[in-house]
Design a protein around this motif. Sequence first.
Motif, mmCIF file in Angstrom:
data_model
loop_
_atom_site.group_PDB
_atom_site.id
_atom_site.type_symbol
_atom_site.label_atom_id
_atom_site.label_comp_id
_atom_site.label_asym_id
_atom_site.label_seq_id
_atom_site.Cartn_x
_atom_site.Cartn_y
_atom_site.Cartn_z
ATOM 1 N N ALA A 1 37.179 38.863 44.258
ATOM 2 C CA ALA A 1 37.507 38.878 45.766
ATOM 3 C C ALA A 1 38.071 37.458 46.031
ATOM 4 O O ALA A 1 39.066 37.293 46.868
ATOM 5 C CB ALA A 1 36.266 39.078 46.652
ATOM 6 N N ALA A 2 37.594 36.639 45.492
ATOM 7 C CA ALA A 2 38.369 35.238 45.422
ATOM 8 C C ALA A 2 39.667 35.145 44.985
ATOM 9 O O ALA A 2 40.581 34.828 45.393
ATOM 10 C CB ALA A 2 37.660 34.208 44.827
ATOM 11 N N ALA A 3 40.118 36.177 43.884
ATOM 12 C CA ALA A 3 41.267 36.117 43.305
ATOM 13 C C ALA A 3 42.264 36.905 44.182
ATOM 14 O O ALA A 3 43.400 36.462 44.624
ATOM 15 C CB ALA A 3 41.338 36.939 41.874
ATOM 16 N N ALA A 4 41.714 37.981 45.018
ATOM 17 C CA ALA A 4 42.553 38.636 45.994
ATOM 18 C C ALA A 4 42.906 37.642 46.926
ATOM 19 O O ALA A 4 44.109 37.636 47.792
ATOM 20 C CB ALA A 4 42.000 39.832 46.455
ATOM 21 N N ARG A 5 41.942 36.953 47.454
ATOM 22 C CA ARG A 5 42.325 36.081 48.802
ATOM 23 C C ARG A 5 43.007 34.946 48.276
ATOM 24 O O ARG A 5 43.879 34.747 49.246
ATOM 25 C CB ARG A 5 40.818 35.308 48.842
ATOM 26 N N ASP A 6 43.202 34.474 47.090
ATOM 27 C CA ASP A 6 43.915 33.387 46.499
ATOM 28 C C ASP A 6 45.307 33.833 46.642
ATOM 29 O O ASP A 6 46.403 33.359 46.823
ATOM 30 C CB ASP A 6 43.574 32.737 45.247
ATOM 31 N N ALA A 7 45.311 35.268 46.065
ATOM 32 C CA ALA A 7 46.815 36.038 45.932
ATOM 33 C C ALA A 7 47.361 35.970 47.538
ATOM 34 O O ALA A 7 48.682 35.756 47.735
ATOM 35 C CB ALA A 7 46.616 37.205 45.007
ATOM 36 N N VAL B 1 43.181 32.938 57.428
ATOM 37 C CA VAL B 1 42.342 33.793 58.252
ATOM 38 C C VAL B 1 41.636 35.014 57.824
ATOM 39 O O VAL B 1 40.502 35.366 58.174
ATOM 40 C CB VAL B 1 43.014 33.899 59.618
ATOM 41 N N MET B 2 42.303 35.601 56.750
ATOM 42 C CA MET B 2 41.985 36.847 56.154
ATOM 43 C C MET B 2 40.890 36.459 55.015
ATOM 44 O O MET B 2 40.921 35.544 54.336
ATOM 45 C CB MET B 2 43.152 37.598 55.617
ATOM 46 N N GLN B 3 39.842 37.458 55.135
ATOM 47 C CA GLN B 3 38.805 37.699 54.343
ATOM 48 C C GLN B 3 38.736 38.868 53.452
ATOM 49 O O GLN B 3 39.045 39.777 54.185
ATOM 50 C CB GLN B 3 37.614 36.994 54.871
ATOM 51 N N ALA C 1 38.971 46.445 40.382
ATOM 52 C CA ALA C 1 38.622 46.408 41.921
ATOM 53 C C ALA C 1 40.069 46.543 42.672
ATOM 54 O O ALA C 1 41.007 46.170 42.513
ATOM 55 C CB ALA C 1 38.218 45.016 42.245
ATOM 56 N N ALA C 2 39.823 47.031 43.724
ATOM 57 C CA ALA C 2 40.854 47.314 45.159
ATOM 58 C C ALA C 2 40.021 46.541 46.214
ATOM 59 O O ALA C 2 38.715 46.832 46.561
ATOM 60 C CB ALA C 2 40.725 48.638 45.252
ATOM 61 N N VAL C 3 40.718 45.480 46.563
ATOM 62 C CA VAL C 3 40.241 44.417 47.689
ATOM 63 C C VAL C 3 41.142 44.859 48.703
ATOM 64 O O VAL C 3 42.275 44.735 48.804
ATOM 65 C CB VAL C 3 40.189 43.194 47.192
ATOM 66 N N THR C 4 40.630 44.813 50.096
ATOM 67 C CA THR C 4 40.985 44.900 51.414
ATOM 68 C C THR C 4 40.776 43.743 52.075
ATOM 69 O O THR C 4 39.524 43.262 52.230
ATOM 70 C CB THR C 4 40.564 46.166 52.191
ATOM 71 N N LEU C 5 41.831 43.106 52.492
ATOM 72 C CA LEU C 5 41.442 41.783 53.366
ATOM 73 C C LEU C 5 41.924 41.976 54.787
ATOM 74 O O LEU C 5 42.902 42.806 55.156
ATOM 75 C CB LEU C 5 42.482 40.724 52.558
ATOM 76 N N GLY C 6 41.303 41.279 55.677
ATOM 77 C CA GLY C 6 41.371 41.443 57.097
ATOM 78 C C GLY C 6 40.524 40.348 57.901
ATOM 79 O O GLY C 6 39.802 39.422 57.006
ATOM 80 N N THR D 1 33.375 29.566 50.482
ATOM 81 C CA THR D 1 32.309 30.145 49.665
ATOM 82 C C THR D 1 31.246 30.742 50.157
ATOM 83 O O THR D 1 30.673 31.838 49.174
ATOM 84 C CB THR D 1 31.773 28.579 48.867
ATOM 85 N N ALA D 2 30.873 30.640 51.423
ATOM 86 C CA ALA D 2 29.552 31.241 52.021
ATOM 87 C C ALA D 2 29.827 32.924 52.061
ATOM 88 O O ALA D 2 29.130 33.693 51.673
ATOM 89 C CB ALA D 2 29.454 30.730 53.403
ATOM 90 N N VAL D 3 31.218 32.985 52.347
ATOM 91 C CA VAL D 3 31.734 34.594 52.639
ATOM 92 C C VAL D 3 31.571 35.219 51.210
ATOM 93 O O VAL D 3 31.170 36.259 51.147
ATOM 94 C CB VAL D 3 33.123 34.551 53.121
ATOM 95 N N LEU D 4 31.901 34.527 50.178
ATOM 96 C CA LEU D 4 31.995 35.186 48.730
ATOM 97 C C LEU D 4 30.398 35.254 48.446
ATOM 98 O O LEU D 4 30.063 36.353 47.576
ATOM 99 C CB LEU D 4 32.745 34.323 47.590
ATOM 100 N N PHE D 5 29.572 34.290 48.673
ATOM 101 C CA PHE D 5 28.135 34.539 48.211
ATOM 102 C C PHE D 5 27.578 35.574 49.030
ATOM 103 O O PHE D 5 26.929 36.211 48.358
ATOM 104 C CB PHE D 5 27.425 33.166 48.764
ATOM 105 N N ALA D 6 27.911 35.716 50.315
ATOM 106 C CA ALA D 6 27.129 36.938 50.889
ATOM 107 C C ALA D 6 27.965 38.247 50.335
ATOM 108 O O ALA D 6 27.200 39.198 50.072
ATOM 109 C CB ALA D 6 27.654 36.886 52.649
#
Length: 286
Positions: A51-57, A67-69, A116-121, A203-208
């Motif tokens: 998820a972190a990699a998708a967000r960084d991309a 703003v997207m997670q 993994a397939a990651v959806t961000l919004g 970080t808190a989002v990814l921990f959750a």
Amino acid sequence: MPEPTTVTSTRPFGELTTLADLGGGVFAATIDAVWTIGPKVHGGCMMAVCAAAARDAIRAAGDEAGVMQPVSVSANYLAAPDPGEVRLVTTVRKQGRQVCLVDVDLMQGDRIAVSAAVTLGIPDVGAPRHEEPSRVAELPVEPPAGAVHITPDHPMGQIVHVAKGCDLRVDPDAARYLAGEQGDPVNRMWVRPFDEDEADPDTAVLFALMLGDISAPVTMNRGMFGWAPTVQLTTYLRHRPAPGWMRVQASATVLGDTWFEEDHVVLDAAGQTVVQSRQLAMIPKG
């Protein structure tokens, strides 16, 4: 394999999910031996790194405001990697104003361990229009004195090394296996990241998200112990977590001859449903 050691970092989960940009949509991560169950890397931690990699991309491609997670991560587990260096190969499938889609392969050497397939919004911010009551909401917001603290010296802590990187306390009324008894295939617990990890919103989002796979297999409550390999895991981020303890419930409805499903529901200290997940896993052979 390096032995899990005492955590000295004040932001261990932040370090796990801070990636090096290698260019061309490829990122590198170092997975410390703390983030393991037994000798192998914890599935929820690998999901968080994807998820972190998708967000960084997506941020590299233009989400400058951040703003997207990752609101959905659907992962297939192809191999069980060892702790150490991994690469995250990302492919942006869609970059939209409300929804972005990124495919991520977590690789160790030349082998894909997770696809993994990651959806961000943008996660929900208000109160839900409808919400079914959950048993986990019956837990007190903070763990009571009788909650079992999973420390490195606890028998469970000697296997669940992830507990060294956060504060993990188990509800003994649900986890009957801790008393050598059997019960329903349900587990409940309280989990909180370290202060610096909790203070950083990303970080808190990814921990959750990682908490969507935090429970010991609920098959243990039916006397079935051993490795229960996750084959597929899908996790949804519904809200950004509020600071404080998160309450987690894991449960299953069908334990088959070979397969079982395990659902997680995670509430934050404000009572919001922050994460929901479902995984397909294999019944332990031990």
